[in-house]
Write a protein that holds these residues in place. Structure first.
Motif, PDB file in Angstrom:
ATOM      1  N   MET A   1       0.816  -1.197  -0.081  1.00 14.40           N
ATOM      2  CA  MET A   1      -0.135   0.148  -0.020  1.00 14.40           C
ATOM      3  C   MET A   1       0.908   1.225   0.008  1.00 14.40           C
ATOM      4  O   MET A   1       1.084   1.973   0.988  1.00 14.40           O
ATOM      5  CB  MET A   1      -0.970  -0.066   1.231  1.00 14.40           C
ATOM      6  N   SER A   2       1.495   1.474  -0.939  1.00 12.55           N
ATOM      7  CA  SER A   2       2.598   2.674  -1.200  1.00 12.55           C
ATOM      8  C   SER A   2       1.816   3.829  -2.006  1.00 12.55           C
ATOM      9  O   SER A   2       1.286   3.730  -2.973  1.00 12.55           O
ATOM     10  CB  SER A   2       3.832   2.188  -1.882  1.00 12.55           C
ATOM     11  N   LYS A   3       1.496   4.769  -1.063  1.00 14.34           N
ATOM     12  CA  LYS A   3       0.659   5.850  -1.629  1.00 14.34           C
ATOM     13  C   LYS A   3       1.925   7.374  -1.316  1.00 14.34           C
ATOM     14  O   LYS A   3       2.700   7.194  -0.800  1.00 14.34           O
ATOM     15  CB  LYS A   3      -0.397   6.042  -0.864  1.00 14.34           C
ATOM     16  N   THR A   4       1.721   8.209  -2.085  1.00  8.17           N
ATOM     17  CA  THR A   4       2.398   9.186  -1.826  1.00  8.17           C
ATOM     18  C   THR A   4       1.472  10.657  -1.485  1.00  8.17           C
ATOM     19  O   THR A   4       0.519  10.454  -1.615  1.00  8.17           O
ATOM     20  CB  THR A   4       3.210   9.774  -3.112  1.00  8.17           C
ATOM     21  N   ALA A   5       2.249  11.772  -0.819  1.00  6.19           N
ATOM     22  CA  ALA A   5       1.386  12.896  -0.406  1.00  6.19           C
ATOM     23  C   ALA A   5       2.610  14.173  -0.983  1.00  6.19           C
ATOM     24  O   ALA A   5       3.639  13.685  -0.900  1.00  6.19           O
ATOM     25  CB  ALA A   5       1.297  12.772   1.123  1.00  6.19           C
ATOM     26  N   ILE A   6       2.155  15.196  -0.894  1.00  4.88           N
ATOM     27  CA  ILE A   6       2.779  16.386  -1.190  1.00  4.88           C
ATOM     28  C   ILE A   6       2.736  17.316  -0.139  1.00  4.88           C
ATOM     29  O   ILE A   6       1.641  17.412   0.400  1.00  4.88           O
ATOM     30  CB  ILE A   6       1.988  17.021  -2.704  1.00  4.88           C
ATOM     31  N   LEU A   7       3.927  17.922   0.235  1.00  2.57           N
ATOM     32  CA  LEU A   7       4.061  18.720   1.152  1.00  2.57           C
ATOM     33  C   LEU A   7       3.585  20.108   0.708  1.00  2.57           C
ATOM     34  O   LEU A   7       4.031  20.747  -0.299  1.00  2.57           O
ATOM     35  CB  LEU A   7       5.411  18.960   1.754  1.00  2.57           C
ATOM     36  N   SER A   8       2.568  20.658   1.421  1.00  2.00           N
ATOM     37  CA  SER A   8       1.969  21.958   0.822  1.00  2.00           C
ATOM     38  C   SER A   8       2.863  23.094   1.068  1.00  2.00           C
ATOM     39  O   SER A   8       3.987  23.187   1.947  1.00  2.00           O
ATOM     40  CB  SER A   8       0.678  22.111   1.415  1.00  2.00           C
ATOM     41  N   SER A   9       2.415  24.503   0.550  1.00  2.00           N
ATOM     42  CA  SER A   9       3.262  25.403   0.857  1.00  2.00           C
ATOM     43  C   SER A   9       2.960  25.784   2.353  1.00  2.00           C
ATOM     44  O   SER A   9       3.926  26.714   2.895  1.00  2.00           O
ATOM     45  CB  SER A   9       2.800  26.691   0.186  1.00  2.00           C
ATOM     46  N   LYS A  10       2.085  25.465   3.030  1.00  2.00           N
ATOM     47  CA  LYS A  10       1.816  25.556   4.463  1.00  2.00           C
ATOM     48  C   LYS A  10       2.748  24.617   5.266  1.00  2.00           C
ATOM     49  O   LYS A  10       2.395  24.449   6.452  1.00  2.00           O
ATOM     50  CB  LYS A  10       0.559  25.867   4.799  1.00  2.00           C
ATOM     51  N   PHE A  11       3.513  23.759   4.664  1.00  2.00           N
ATOM     52  CA  PHE A  11       4.065  22.490   5.272  1.00  2.00           C
ATOM     53  C   PHE A  11       3.269  21.743   5.656  1.00  2.00           C
ATOM     54  O   PHE A  11       3.253  21.133   6.952  1.00  2.00           O
ATOM     55  CB  PHE A  11       5.274  22.997   6.378  1.00  2.00           C
ATOM     56  N   GLN A  12       2.032  21.383   5.120  1.00  2.00           N
ATOM     57  CA  GLN A  12       1.114  20.387   5.600  1.00  2.00           C
ATOM     58  C   GLN A  12       1.106  19.203   4.597  1.00  2.00           C
ATOM     59  O   GLN A  12       1.339  19.417   3.408  1.00  2.00           O
ATOM     60  CB  GLN A  12      -0.289  21.065   5.621  1.00  2.00           C
ATOM     61  N   ILE A  13       0.668  18.159   5.328  1.00  2.00           N
ATOM     62  CA  ILE A  13       0.647  16.777   4.140  1.00  2.00           C
ATOM     63  C   ILE A  13      -0.827  16.074   4.780  1.00  2.00           C
ATOM     64  O   ILE A  13      -1.047  16.152   5.981  1.00  2.00           O
ATOM     65  CB  ILE A  13       1.846  15.387   4.859  1.00  2.00           C
ATOM     66  N   THR A  14      -1.470  15.776   3.604  1.00  2.00           N
ATOM     67  CA  THR A  14      -2.588  15.065   3.790  1.00  2.00           C
ATOM     68  C   THR A  14      -2.297  13.574   3.831  1.00  2.00           C
ATOM     69  O   THR A  14      -1.860  13.222   2.752  1.00  2.00           O
ATOM     70  CB  THR A  14      -3.537  15.533   2.615  1.00  2.00           C
TER      71      THR A  14
END
Length: 70
Positions: free
Chosen positions: A1-14
């Protein structure tokens, strides 16, 4: 179950919905971020009530203390 997430400009990850559902994560849950080599380990912090009784069968016998050190 390998998924990716992106670090937002506010340094948040979903955390992806499939990962949240598989692990039973809830909104407001607290996580510990632990540096591991070049990565980060994300661990849920247990609630105090979840820890109740965890050491019932622990035995203090057989451990060295300060008096038996050389």
């Amino acid at each position: 179950m390998s998924k990716t997430a992106i670090l937002s400009s506010k340094f948040q990850i979903t955390i992806p919905a499939t990962v949240r559902a598989a692990r039973g994560s809830k909104a407001g849950q607290v996580f510990a971020l632990i540096p591991k080599g070049t990565g980060i380990l994300l661990m849920p912090v247990p609630e105090r009530g979840d820890l109740a009784g965890i050491a019932k069968t622990a035995s203090a016998g057989g451990y060295r203390d300060r008096t038996d050190r050389i």
